[in-house]
Design an enzyme around this catalytic site. Sequence first.
Site, PDB file in Angstrom:
ATOM      1  N   ASP A  10      37.127  50.990  44.480  1.00  0.00           N
ATOM      2  CA  ASP A  10      38.009  51.316  43.700  1.00  0.00           C
ATOM      3  C   ASP A  10      39.102  52.104  44.029  1.00  0.00           C
ATOM      4  OD1 ASP A  10      39.060  51.125  40.840  1.00  0.00           O
ATOM      5  OD2 ASP A  10      38.332  53.101  40.406  1.00  0.00           O
ATOM      6  N   SER A  11      40.137  52.369  43.136  1.00  0.00           N
ATOM      7  CA  SER A  11      41.222  53.258  43.619  1.00  0.00           C
ATOM      8  C   SER A  11      40.711  54.313  43.389  1.00  0.00           C
ATOM      9  CB  SER A  11      42.538  53.071  42.649  1.00  0.00           C
ATOM     10  OG  SER A  11      42.000  53.070  41.102  1.00  0.00           O
ATOM     11  N   TYR A  42      46.445  52.316  41.150  1.00  0.00           N
ATOM     12  CA  TYR A  42      46.889  51.078  41.698  1.00  0.00           C
ATOM     13  C   TYR A  42      47.506  50.151  40.573  1.00  0.00           C
ATOM     14  CZ  TYR A  42      43.833  51.062  45.866  1.00  0.00           C
ATOM     15  OH  TYR A  42      43.077  51.112  47.257  1.00  0.00           O
ATOM     16  N   GLY A  43      47.126  50.554  39.358  1.00  0.00           N
ATOM     17  CA  GLY A  43      47.470  49.655  37.949  1.00  0.00           C
ATOM     18  C   GLY A  43      48.883  49.640  37.753  1.00  0.00           C
ATOM     19  N   CYS A  73      37.129  47.274  40.557  1.00  0.00           N
ATOM     20  CA  CYS A  73      38.326  47.996  40.022  1.00  0.00           C
ATOM     21  C   CYS A  73      39.011  46.696  39.516  1.00  0.00           C
ATOM     22  CB  CYS A  73      39.530  48.066  41.284  1.00  0.00           C
ATOM     23  SG  CYS A  73      40.974  48.432  40.696  1.00  0.00           S
ATOM     24  N   THR A  75      42.280  46.116  38.390  1.00  0.00           N
ATOM     25  CA  THR A  75      43.492  45.775  38.765  1.00  0.00           C
ATOM     26  C   THR A  75      43.268  44.825  39.967  1.00  0.00           C
ATOM     27  OG1 THR A  75      44.188  48.014  37.877  1.00  0.00           O
ATOM     28  CG2 THR A  75      45.510  46.799  39.492  1.00  0.00           C
ATOM     29  N   GLU A 151      40.525  60.448  35.770  1.00  0.00           N
ATOM     30  CA  GLU A 151      40.400  61.216  37.179  1.00  0.00           C
ATOM     31  C   GLU A 151      40.545  62.457  36.964  1.00  0.00           C
ATOM     32  OE1 GLU A 151      40.728  59.712  40.349  1.00  0.00           O
ATOM     33  OE2 GLU A 151      40.069  58.078  39.353  1.00  0.00           O
ATOM     34  N   CYS A 185      39.141  48.027  32.578  1.00  0.00           N
ATOM     35  CA  CYS A 185      39.510  48.891  33.991  1.00  0.00           C
ATOM     36  C   CYS A 185      38.232  49.592  34.231  1.00  0.00           C
ATOM     37  CB  CYS A 185      40.733  49.653  33.566  1.00  0.00           C
ATOM     38  SG  CYS A 185      40.711  51.127  34.564  1.00  0.00           S
ATOM     39  N   THR A 186      37.677  49.571  35.439  1.00  0.00           N
ATOM     40  CA  THR A 186      36.380  50.354  35.516  1.00  0.00           C
ATOM     41  C   THR A 186      36.412  52.088  35.201  1.00  0.00           C
ATOM     42  OG1 THR A 186      36.854  50.554  37.742  1.00  0.00           O
ATOM     43  CG2 THR A 186      35.716  48.543  37.154  1.00  0.00           C
ATOM     44  N   HIS A 187      37.776  52.415  34.980  1.00  0.00           N
ATOM     45  CA  HIS A 187      37.742  53.828  34.763  1.00  0.00           C
ATOM     46  C   HIS A 187      37.331  54.107  33.079  1.00  0.00           C
ATOM     47  CE1 HIS A 187      40.114  54.529  38.126  1.00  0.00           C
ATOM     48  NE2 HIS A 187      40.197  56.033  38.030  1.00  0.00           N
TER      49      HIS A 187
HETATM   50  N1  DGL Z   1      39.625  51.352  38.000  1.00  0.00           N
HETATM   51  C1  DGL Z   1      40.897  50.763  38.064  1.00  0.00           C
HETATM   52  C2  DGL Z   1      40.960  49.536  37.505  1.00  0.00           C
HETATM   53  O1  DGL Z   1      39.592  49.089  37.111  1.00  0.00           O
HETATM   54  C3  DGL Z   1      42.203  51.139  38.592  1.00  0.00           C
HETATM   55  C4  DGL Z   1      43.002  52.009  37.715  1.00  0.00           C
HETATM   56  C5  DGL Z   1      44.301  52.312  38.465  1.00  0.00           C
HETATM   57  O2  DGL Z   1      44.052  52.625  39.838  1.00  0.00           O
HETATM   58  O3  DGL Z   1      45.234  52.180  38.001  1.00  0.00           O
HETATM   59  O4  DGL Z   1      41.893  48.853  37.149  1.00  0.00           O
END
Ligand code: DGL
Length: 272
Positions: A10-11, A42-43, A73, A75, A151, A185-187
Amino acid sequence: MNKSPIGVFDSGLGGLSTVRAIKKLLPNEDIVYFGDTGRVPYGTRSNETIESYTAQDIKFLQSFDCKMIAVACGTVSTVSRRLIEALPLPSTGILTPSAKAAAAATKNNKIGIMGTSATINSGAFDEEIKAFNPEAEITSVACPLLVSLVESNWCSVDDDVTNPAVRRYLKDILSAGCDTIILGCTHFPHLAPIVQKIAGDGVTLIDSGLEEAKYIRDYLSENGMLNGESHIGKARYFVSDRPQNFSSAAETLLGENIENECEFVDIFKFFR
Ligand code: DGL
């Protein structure tokens, strides 16, 4: 039997929602995790940049001879979908498992998607959900700020900054009457208690990390690729910025101390 590790990336911290679920469902599996903390988020980036980062991240994980690549991730799973599908080894992202689970869970055919800007702009979730349920009405919302809040580890259910941010992002989804929301989004599974509190108990949340882990379990088991049952799974974590920052937030999110298992990697050495 296949003793190689599962490669997960993931990012940043978000993919730990997939790791947490893999550890629970597949306790005999070894995991190599890469969190690109030096380049998160990343998004908000262009598709070209995301694809270039994706190729580097996968190249790094392939140096561990992984039996499967799990893109943890949203994204990358949506923007770099074709790149992942073309890999010469088993792989998955969160897209299909989450879309399938949402299509099965909804009772009123109204599904909300929370994702990064790149994920929402890709339209990949809409396309995938429609493939499972052509009647679905979809409300998609880009929630970029939530990535930074996770984060920063501002995930507790009463956090006084994260609560209003989630409430604001959920407005359109809730006014559309969605009975199912994909945490795309996995966050965001790390914010599930806040989302559930605001959306109410009648709304089903789809945890993208959990759905991905279920897919991995089924794939490895159907293809005779699980590790032996006597093996106790171990995880190693690599990050592209200070390991201390990652391991202290990860302790809350994973519920374990990973300080000794977390190392820095110079991701720029892994050209696409
Ligand atoms: N966890 C990520 C996702 O699922 C990335 C979020 C990011 O880096 O913007 O999209």
